[in-house]
Design a protein around this motif. Structure first.
Motif, short mmCIF file in Angstrom:
data_model
loop_
_atom_site.label_atom_id
_atom_site.label_comp_id
_atom_site.label_asym_id
_atom_site.label_seq_id
_atom_site.Cartn_x
_atom_site.Cartn_y
_atom_site.Cartn_z
N GLN A 229 -2.84 3.16 -11.01
CA GLN A 229 -4.16 3.25 -10.99
C GLN A 229 -4.96 3.75 -12.58
OE1 GLN A 229 -6.00 3.40 -8.14
NE2 GLN A 229 -7.83 3.28 -9.68
N VAL A 232 -5.76 0.19 -13.40
CA VAL A 232 -6.94 -0.27 -12.82
C VAL A 232 -8.38 0.38 -13.46
CG1 VAL A 232 -8.12 -0.32 -10.47
CG2 VAL A 232 -5.69 -0.64 -10.79
N ASP A 233 -8.02 1.64 -13.33
CA ASP A 233 -9.47 2.26 -14.07
C ASP A 233 -9.60 1.86 -15.44
OD1 ASP A 233 -9.33 3.99 -11.92
OD2 ASP A 233 -8.49 5.65 -12.59
N VAL A 236 -11.29 -1.70 -15.16
CA VAL A 236 -12.76 -1.27 -14.57
C VAL A 236 -13.74 -0.93 -15.68
CG1 VAL A 236 -14.11 -0.18 -12.78
CG2 VAL A 236 -11.73 -1.18 -12.23
N SER A 269 -1.12 -0.20 -1.23
CA SER A 269 -2.24 0.21 -2.49
C SER A 269 -2.23 -0.21 -3.75
CB SER A 269 -1.89 1.90 -2.29
OG SER A 269 -0.62 2.14 -2.70
N ALA A 272 -3.86 -3.69 -3.65
CA ALA A 272 -5.27 -3.47 -3.38
C ALA A 272 -5.99 -3.02 -4.96
CB ALA A 272 -5.61 -2.38 -2.45
N GLY A 273 -5.10 -2.23 -5.73
CA GLY A 273 -5.45 -1.69 -7.04
C GLY A 273 -5.60 -2.85 -8.07
N GLU A 275 -6.10 -6.24 -7.10
CA GLU A 275 -7.38 -6.99 -6.63
C GLU A 275 -8.57 -6.40 -7.24
OE1 GLU A 275 -7.54 -9.79 -5.26
OE2 GLU A 275 -5.29 -10.21 -4.91
N THR A 276 -8.64 -5.22 -7.20
CA THR A 276 -9.83 -4.37 -7.81
C THR A 276 -10.10 -4.70 -9.28
OG1 THR A 276 -9.69 -2.60 -6.04
CG2 THR A 276 -11.08 -2.17 -8.01
N ALA A 277 -8.98 -4.56 -9.96
CA ALA A 277 -9.11 -4.55 -11.46
C ALA A 277 -9.39 -6.01 -11.78
CB ALA A 277 -7.86 -4.36 -11.95
N LYS A 279 -10.93 -8.64 -9.80
CA LYS A 279 -12.23 -8.86 -9.56
C LYS A 279 -13.34 -8.15 -10.44
CE LYS A 279 -11.09 -10.00 -4.71
NZ LYS A 279 -10.66 -11.23 -5.12
N ALA A 280 -13.13 -6.89 -10.73
CA ALA A 280 -13.96 -6.33 -11.67
C ALA A 280 -14.19 -7.14 -12.98
CB ALA A 280 -13.74 -4.89 -11.72
#
Length: 521
Positions: A229, A232-233, A236, A269, A272-273, A275-277, A279-280
């Motif tokens: 995370q 990821v943070d 992002v 999880s 998903a993290g 994928e979030t990063a 795509k951002a």
């Protein structure tokens, strides 16, 4: 013998100061000169003991970082094995010093010793090669011409010529040794004024993400979800800065080794993290992930994760660390119960070595990847460069060593590789040190330890090979042949002199023998 061994041991300790964190590289030739003097004019068993003392003094100090991080048992075992190589070379030195041109023969034998211990036993240990210690000296540019092995040869030759100067009994011999040392040094620093550079094939903007490790920062397994995370943070946040125009948009993003310390294909999880990063930020991320490979094995991989197509090409670590990432002789050790105790209990599954030779294609760029200790080995990088890699990346997790000198030692090795390969290197670490290194070894940008940070830099891409890559690889084979030939020649001389000698003065094994007696070639 005691005085020789003590002197050699002290020289070994001083040699460790030539590397990080002290990094006074000019000590290297002096220490090697003491090594040669301590093993001169004695029998092989005395040379072995003196050489072993040197190895103990050097290696136990040089990799002391293993003791507080991995454990005292691993430190003692590994340093003890590596010290044996210096002892064996000490025995060889007593034979090679019977040859008239012995500084050159012994320098080649030194390269043999370094390259053998870097790959054996098991995965070997390449730390402490002389060529890694010349960063920020006039010898550093020579890495592009003769590689790490060639620079090791030059440093060793300078040290042994200095020893020859000390051991010489006549003015002519002293002058010859001094002149040879001056010529070798002068030729070795020519690259300072004539640095080798490759032709740029383009440029790219790379972002290096250092997410930081939760807790004390020395264990990536304390909070696996939190570790991912953090990355990821940070990614992002990078995307937000790009959208705001505060930083340029990168073409690719590098996450470190263990940025996912659990299988991202099995853990929803973590998947998903990522994928979030991705795509951002909207560009591929090279993710460092631990991937399951059955009940008994795991893989340490760099995974190209595309914002459109998802996970794609992978690089698997070439050189897992024995007793750190896998347990050699596990079945035998398991019967003793030792694998259930201490640090070994943290390795329930063995890591499998990779063999990928093709560079990864990330955003259309051929990238040579190295995971952690891979950067200190010659083979994986050379294979990927042979197939057209234009940029180097290092994904590393130095968390276990975060409070030790290992961090700076590995970063110095990476700087040496940048010069040897003539390419930019992007280094991503979980919590330090990350950064970007230029082809001349200079540090373009770097982070601090135990921080969350992102480095964004535009770098040139390069094709082709520096001479150093070919020279280093060829010199390894040449040094093996030269060492075998030199030892055989020295043994023949010894037998000849023993058969033909009628007086103790002519005995080539005598401790007080003049340097010229019994020497040839």
């Amino acid at each position: 013998m005691l005085r020789r061994t003590l002197a050699a041991s002290l020289a070994g300790v001083v040699l460790s100061f030539a590397f990080e964190p002290v990094a006074v590289a000019y000590l290297m030739p002096l220490c090697l000169a003491v090594y040669a003097v301590a093993t001169h004019g004695v029998r092989a068993r005395v040379g072995f003991v003196a050489g072993l003392g040197f190895g103990v003094g050097f290696y136990f100090v040089h990799i002391y970082w293993m003791s507080p991080s991995i454990g005292a048992a691993a430190w003692l075992a590994l340093a003890g094995v590596e010290a044996l190589f210096y002892g064996l070379l000490g025995a060889v030195s007593t034979v090679l010093q019977r040859l008239r041109a012995w500084p050159a023969w012994l320098a080649l034998a030194w390269v043999s010793m370094e390259t053998i211990r870097a790959t054996w036993p098991f995965s070997g240990m390449p730390w402490g090669r002389l060529g890694f210690g010349v960063i920020d000296t006039p010898l550093a540019p020579a890495l592009a011409y003769v590689g790490v092995n060639g620079v090791s040869l030059v440093v060793a030759l300078l040290g042994f010529l200095l020893a020859r100067l000390v051991l010489s009994r006549t003015l002519d011999e002293r002058l010859a040794s001094a002149a040879a040392a001056v010529v070798v040094a002068a030729v070795a620093v020519v690259p300072v004024v004539l640095p080798w550079t490759l032709s740029a094939s383009g440029s790219t903007t790379v972002a290096v993400v250092q997410g930081n490790v939760p807790g004390r920062g020395d264990d990536v397994l304390v909070d696996v979800e939190g570790l991912t995370q953090n990355h990821v943070d940070a990614t992002v946040d990078l995307a937000a800065q790009v959208d705001a125009g505060a930083v340029p948009r990168p073409d690719l993003v590098i996450w470190p080794e263990n940025s996912t310390a659990r299988d991202p294909f099995e853990d929803a999880s973590i998947h998903a993290g990522i994928e979030t990063a991705v795509k951002a930020v909207g560009v591929p991320i090279l993710v460092g992930g631990i991937v399951d490979a059955g009940e008994d094995h795991i893989l340490n991989q760099g995974i190209v994760w595309d914002p459109v197509t998802g996970p794609g090409e992978r690089y698997t670590k070439w050189h897992p660390v024995a007793y750190g990432e896998y347990i050699p002789l596990r079945g035998l050790l398991a019967r003793t119960g030792i694998t259930e105790k201490g640090q070994l209990a943290r390795i329930p599954r063995d890591m499998i070595a990779g063999h990928r030779t093709e560079p990864l294609t990330i955003a259309g760029i051929p990238v040579a990847d190295a995971i952690c200790f891979d950067i200190a080995y010659d083979d994986g990088l050379l294979a990927q460069l042979d197939h057209g890699a234009e940029l180097l990346t290092v994904q590393t997790s130095n968390a276990s060593f975060i409070f030790t000198d290992q961090i700076e030692q590995q970063f110095a090795i990476t700087r040496a590789r940048a010069i040897e390969t003539g390419r930019y290197v992007a280094v991503a670490s979980t919590n330090g040190v990350s950064g970007v290194i230029a082809p001349d070894g200079s540090v373009v940008a770097r982070t601090e330890r135990r921080t969350q940070d992102v480095v964004v830099e535009t770098v040139d891409l390069y094709r082709g090979h520096t001479p150093g890559l070919g020279v280093a690889n060829g010199l390894r084979l040449i040094s093996y042949g030269a060492t075998i030939l030199g030892v055989a020649w020295g043994v023949l001389l010894l037998r000849r002199d023993r058969r033909g000698s009628a007086s103790p003065v002519a005995d080539p094994t005598a401790v007080d023998q003049p340097s010229g007696v019994g020497e040839t070639a």
